[in-house]
Design a protein around this motif. Structure first.
Motif, PDB file in Angstrom:
ATOM      1  N   ARG A   9     -18.060  28.820  43.488  1.00 29.80           N
ATOM      2  CA  ARG A   9     -17.563  28.714  42.115  1.00 29.80           C
ATOM      3  C   ARG A   9     -18.262  27.577  41.377  1.00 29.80           C
ATOM      4  N   GLN A  25     -21.757  28.824  40.411  1.00 30.88           N
ATOM      5  CA  GLN A  25     -21.703  29.730  39.277  1.00 30.88           C
ATOM      6  C   GLN A  25     -21.450  28.988  37.975  1.00 30.88           C
ATOM      7  N   ALA A  26     -20.555  28.005  38.024  1.00 37.65           N
ATOM      8  CA  ALA A  26     -20.268  27.234  36.813  1.00 37.65           C
ATOM      9  C   ALA A  26     -21.481  26.440  36.358  1.00 37.65           C
ATOM     10  N   THR A  28     -24.602  27.183  36.930  1.00 32.81           N
ATOM     11  CA  THR A  28     -25.602  28.118  36.429  1.00 32.81           C
ATOM     12  C   THR A  28     -25.338  28.485  34.973  1.00 32.81           C
ATOM     13  N   GLU A  29     -24.078  28.562  34.586  1.00 36.04           N
ATOM     14  CA  GLU A  29     -23.730  28.955  33.228  1.00 36.04           C
ATOM     15  C   GLU A  29     -23.781  27.796  32.236  1.00 36.04           C
ATOM     16  N   ILE A  30     -23.873  26.567  32.723  1.00 34.51           N
ATOM     17  CA  ILE A  30     -23.937  25.407  31.834  1.00 34.51           C
ATOM     18  C   ILE A  30     -25.371  25.237  31.347  1.00 34.51           C
ATOM     19  N   THR A  31     -25.559  25.120  30.048  1.00 35.58           N
ATOM     20  CA  THR A  31     -26.876  24.923  29.452  1.00 35.58           C
ATOM     21  C   THR A  31     -26.873  23.634  28.632  1.00 35.58           C
ATOM     22  N   ARG A  33     -18.652  22.092  29.206  1.00 35.34           N
ATOM     23  CA  ARG A  33     -17.995  22.779  30.313  1.00 35.34           C
ATOM     24  C   ARG A  33     -18.024  21.913  31.563  1.00 35.34           C
TER      25      ARG A  33
END
Length: 302
Positions: A70, A73-74, A76-79, A85
């Protein structure tokens, strides 16, 4: 009849004072049968045991690493466009919980740095645009009526705005050097008393009483230009907000030189005393353009 498979055991001992060897033998058929039965059960049970062990390890490790999945995944989604986030924290006092907490602390620092950088770029762009717009507007008015335009006044206003623009660019360069930790280069022993007298003499008093108590011998190690800029910014700030007087005093101890700039103005509200060291921060009562300030003066030199 001697069986095919026997096991012989010989033991040396003494009987009635004589050394004798006792030899005995027994059939190993039962032992072979036991060995064969054990081998058969082992060949049948070992794969099952391995499968059960592998399944147990897979379940246990998968459950243990589920928080890591988890977190991955979190992350990876943070830019860079959205650093607000955070990764989920399992709330357990183990290494995974510590890892998630550490990553959230890191994201918090990155988010704060990104916000400061965006604010810095926006404020710097605004500050640079203001004198440029003033110069362009002044020149456009003059060009619209070239025969009647007061060109000396226009030139004086343009020169004033260009000086402000040059000062702002110079301070931005100082900030860039501060970020690169280059301000500590070329340091030398500096007597701060002449610097304070020079800055005080060149600071417009605006009908204020500016007193300086700086005896000679108050020396420190630093860059004279940076110290002069530092004193000028702080004293100018005190003069702008003082009601009637500004007092500048120096005190020397065995390990430091203490310089106090005190004015009888309203002072800085307690809630804003940490904010004034941020870049381009100006308090509400000094946001007007007439003050001529950019909010860069109180940034500490490092």
């Amino acid at each position: 009849m001697i069986p095919t498979d026997i096991q012989v055991v010989a033991v040396r001992t003494t009987v009635s004072g004589r050394a004798v060897t006792v030899i005995t033998g027994t059939s190993t058929g039962l032992l072979s049968q036991v060995n064969s039965e054990f081998l058969r059960h082992l060949l049948l049970g070992l794969p099952i045991i391995l499968l059960l062990a592998a399944g147990t390890v897979w379940v246990v490790v998968g459950r243990a690493l589920r928080p890591v999945k988890r977190i991955r995944q979190a992350v990876t989604e943070i830019t860079s466009a959205d650093l607000s986030r955070r990764v989920p924290e399992p709330g357990t006092p183990d290494e995974i919980g510590h890892l998630a907490h550490t990553m959230n602390d890191m994201l918090e620092r990155l988010d704060a740095a990104a916000i400061k950088q965006r604010r810095f770029v926006a404020d710097a762009s605004h500050e640079l645009r203001s004198p440029l717009a003033a110069i362009r507007t002044t020149l456009e008015v003059g060009l619209a009526h070239p025969a009647r335009a007061p060109w000396p006044t226009i030139a004086a206003r343009a020169a004033q705005q260009s000086t402000r623009l040059e000062d702002l660019i110079q301070q931005l360069l100082v900030l860039a050097k501060a970020d690169e930790h280059q301000l500590t280069a070329h340091q030398q022993r500096v007597d701060v008393s002449p610097l304070l007298r020079e800055v005080t003499t060149n600071t417009p008093a605006h009908h204020l009483d500016i007193s300086l108590d700086a005896p000679s011998g108050a020396a420190t190690v630093g860059n004279p230009d940076h110290l002069r800029r530092l004193f000028s910014n702080i004293i100018d700030n005190a003069v702008r907000h003082a009601d009637s007087q500004v007092r500048i005093t120096t005190a020397t101890t065995a390990h430091e030189v203490r310089i106090e700039v005190d004015d009888d103005g309203p002072g800085i509200p307690t809630a804003d005393r940490d904010r004034i060291f941020d870049r381009f921060v100006r308090l509400d009562y000094s946001r007007e353009r007439g003050s001529g300030t950019t909010g860069l003066g109180l940034i500490p030199f490092s």
